[in-house]
Design a protein around this motif. Structure first.
Motif, PDB file in Angstrom:
ATOM      1  N   LEU A  69       0.850  -1.185   0.000  1.00 35.26           N
ATOM      2  CA  LEU A  69       0.000   0.000   0.000  1.00 35.26           C
ATOM      3  C   LEU A  69       0.887   1.237   0.000  1.00 35.26           C
ATOM      4  N   VAL A  70       0.668   2.139  -0.954  1.00 36.01           N
ATOM      5  CA  VAL A  70       1.422   3.392  -1.034  1.00 36.01           C
ATOM      6  C   VAL A  70       0.468   4.533  -0.710  1.00 36.01           C
ATOM      7  N   ALA A  71       0.765   5.275   0.351  1.00 31.89           N
ATOM      8  CA  ALA A  71      -0.085   6.388   0.781  1.00 31.89           C
ATOM      9  C   ALA A  71       0.614   7.703   0.464  1.00 31.89           C
ATOM     10  N   ILE A  72      -0.067   8.572  -0.285  1.00 34.53           N
ATOM     11  CA  ILE A  72       0.508   9.857  -0.672  1.00 34.53           C
ATOM     12  C   ILE A  72      -0.405  10.995  -0.220  1.00 34.53           C
ATOM     13  N   ARG A  76      -2.946  14.538  -6.822  1.00 33.16           N
ATOM     14  CA  ARG A  76      -2.908  15.507  -7.916  1.00 33.16           C
ATOM     15  C   ARG A  76      -1.531  16.120  -8.106  1.00 33.16           C
ATOM     16  N   ASN A  77      -0.638  15.954  -7.145  1.00 36.89           N
ATOM     17  CA  ASN A  77       0.679  16.584  -7.192  1.00 36.89           C
ATOM     18  C   ASN A  77       1.591  15.836  -8.173  1.00 36.89           C
ATOM     19  N   ARG A  94       9.165  -7.916  -8.473  1.00 38.97           N
ATOM     20  CA  ARG A  94       9.228  -8.829  -7.319  1.00 38.97           C
ATOM     21  C   ARG A  94       7.933  -9.620  -7.142  1.00 38.97           C
ATOM     22  N   GLY A  95       7.017  -9.471  -8.092  1.00 37.67           N
ATOM     23  CA  GLY A  95       5.757 -10.210  -8.022  1.00 37.67           C
ATOM     24  C   GLY A  95       4.721  -9.598  -7.099  1.00 37.67           C
ATOM     25  N   PHE A  96       4.815  -8.299  -6.846  1.00 44.05           N
ATOM     26  CA  PHE A  96       3.883  -7.606  -5.956  1.00 44.05           C
ATOM     27  C   PHE A  96       3.037  -6.608  -6.744  1.00 44.05           C
ATOM     28  N   GLY A  97       1.809  -6.430  -6.305  1.00 42.70           N
ATOM     29  CA  GLY A  97       0.956  -5.379  -6.824  1.00 42.70           C
ATOM     30  C   GLY A  97       1.052  -4.155  -5.934  1.00 42.70           C
ATOM     31  N   VAL A  98       0.479  -3.047  -6.396  1.00 42.53           N
ATOM     32  CA  VAL A  98       0.534  -1.782  -5.662  1.00 42.53           C
ATOM     33  C   VAL A  98      -0.864  -1.194  -5.544  1.00 42.53           C
ATOM     34  N   LEU A  99      -1.252  -0.821  -4.328  1.00 45.20           N
ATOM     35  CA  LEU A  99      -2.460  -0.046  -4.085  1.00 45.20           C
ATOM     36  C   LEU A  99      -2.033   1.368  -3.714  1.00 45.20           C
ATOM     37  N   VAL A 100      -2.717   2.376  -4.250  1.00 49.49           N
ATOM     38  CA  VAL A 100      -2.394   3.765  -3.940  1.00 49.49           C
ATOM     39  C   VAL A 100      -3.560   4.380  -3.177  1.00 49.49           C
ATOM     40  N   LEU A 101      -3.259   4.974  -2.032  1.00 46.82           N
ATOM     41  CA  LEU A 101      -4.281   5.611  -1.204  1.00 46.82           C
ATOM     42  C   LEU A 101      -3.968   7.095  -1.083  1.00 46.82           C
ATOM     43  N   LEU A 126       4.002   1.836   2.424  1.00 48.68           N
ATOM     44  CA  LEU A 126       5.014   2.789   1.991  1.00 48.68           C
ATOM     45  C   LEU A 126       4.372   4.167   2.084  1.00 48.68           C
ATOM     46  N   LEU A 127       4.805   4.950   3.044  1.00 56.19           N
ATOM     47  CA  LEU A 127       4.178   6.237   3.352  1.00 56.19           C
ATOM     48  C   LEU A 127       4.992   7.374   2.766  1.00 56.19           C
ATOM     49  N   LEU A 128       4.378   8.178   1.897  1.00 55.55           N
ATOM     50  CA  LEU A 128       5.052   9.305   1.271  1.00 55.55           C
ATOM     51  C   LEU A 128       4.574  10.631   1.852  1.00 55.55           C
ATOM     52  N   ASP A 129       4.206  10.628   3.113  1.00 53.21           N
ATOM     53  CA  ASP A 129       3.667  11.823   3.756  1.00 53.21           C
ATOM     54  C   ASP A 129       4.139  11.869   5.204  1.00 53.21           C
TER      55      ASP A 129
END
Length: 356
Positions: A69-72, A76-77, A94-101, A126-129
């Protein structure tokens, strides 16, 4: 009492059991770490709510979802586009999918973030904030063995979380030093939002460079912004109202810098003849604006790849990485046409001599 099984979340269970969501998770995934009384309350709450984990009453971490899970903070940025692309590429390899929140919508989205992780829809975060509520993050961090967490782009000071970032203080120093090397002695800074750790770090770097050069850093030269073009445009009007106006500006990011340049143009000023401007990030538009923007290029693709790599390593090898990772990447100064040498300052005495 029962609730709708279709909408029941782990937060409902926690509220009825009068415990935290972290405790509910531990009661399900590591019951030996929870007291018998607490386990009984959690079990009773689960029966009352009809709560299930992925439609099965299994342990949270018995099976990998093969998803991160990727949280941004704001989808819109455009700053995040290259980072997200690199994350997706590394995850796919690596055989993984990605969810974006998208965290832009605040508290309710934070609750969704908890639910994604604690209901086994993602194996790690994975937190981008860096401005996410620390209480919530620490609650999730209590389950570090079950829910790997990596913070990227923005560091959360003294958190102990695995982190991948660029050195904002050092990069801001070099951006400001570039203007100093061009002979500018009055340098303003278009500051990012007060609550943002990156904005604070870039302000520190700007001030350090001025202090090292023995140059003034007047409060009225620090123009408040919000990391977007609109705030940069608004800051240009305030800049024009400064009595002792600087000949150069370091903006905390490219979007604000571009908005600032647009505002200057509307007021008849020409960059870099009248004002030199440096941005930060090197967005795609920076090289194609008029004038092309001098900026600090963040290694966004490398940052995204390394952050995804670190998180998936933690997912696949739980407990192997004991000490928190802290990977710091260096930004690159990209010199374009928005900066030039400072105009020669003619003193009153020199003007008299020339006139005579």
């Amino acid at each position: 009492m029962t609730t709708d099984r279709k909408t029941t979340t782990i937060q409902d269970v926690a509220r009825i059991a009068n415990v935290s969501t972290a405790t509910v998770s531990r009661a399900l995934s590591a019951p030996d770490k929870v007291s018998e009384g607490t386990r009984a309350r959690v079990s009773k709450a689960i029966r009352a709510t009809g709560y299930t984990l992925n439609q099965a009453g299994r342990s949270l971490r018995q099976r990998s979802a093969k998803t991160i899970l990727v949280a941004i903070p704001d989808i819109r940025n455009p700053f995040f586009s290259l980072i997200l692309d690199a994350i997706e590429r590394e995850a796919a390899s690596r055989g993984f999918g990605v969810l974006v929140l998208n965290l832009y919508f605040g508290h309710e989205t934070i609750r969704r973030l908890q639910d994604f992780l604690l209901s086994n829809r993602a194996d790690g975060l994975l937190l981008l904030d860096g401005s996410v509520d620390m209480h919530m993050l620490r609650e999730l961090a209590e389950q570090a063995a079950e829910i790997p967490l990596v913070v990227a782009c923005e560091e959360i000071p003294n958190s102990g979380f695995h982190t991948v970032l660029t050195d904002n203080v050092e990069a801001a120093e070099r951006a400001t030093q570039h203007l100093i090397d061009l002979g500018h002695r009055k340098i303003a800074h278009l500051v990012g939002p007060d609550h943002n750790v990156v904005a604070r770090e870039r302000l520190v770097g700007y001030l350090k460079a001025l202090n090292r050069a023995g140059l003034p850093a007047l409060p009225e030269w620090q123009l408040r912004g919000n990391f977007d073009m609109e705030s940069g445009f608004a800051a240009s009007a305030r800049f024009l109202g400064v009595a002792d106006r600087p000949s150069a500006v370091f903006a905390a990011n490219d979007e604000a810098a571009i908005g600032f340049l647009s505002g200057l143009r509307n007021h008849g000023l020409i960059c870099p003849r009248d004002v030199s401007v440096v941005g930060f990030d090197d967005l795609g538009v920076a090289a194609h604006y008029a004038p092309p923007l001098t900026t600090m290029r963040q290694p966004r693709e490398t940052l995204g790849r390394m952050a995804a790599e670190a998180l998936i390593d933690l997912v696949e090898n739980p407990g192997v990485i004991a000490a928190p990772l802290r990977i710091v990447l260096r930004s690159e100064l990209v010199v374009r046409e928005s900066t030039s040498r400072a105009p020669i300052q003619v003193t009153a005495k020199a003007a008299e001599i020339v006139a005579s």
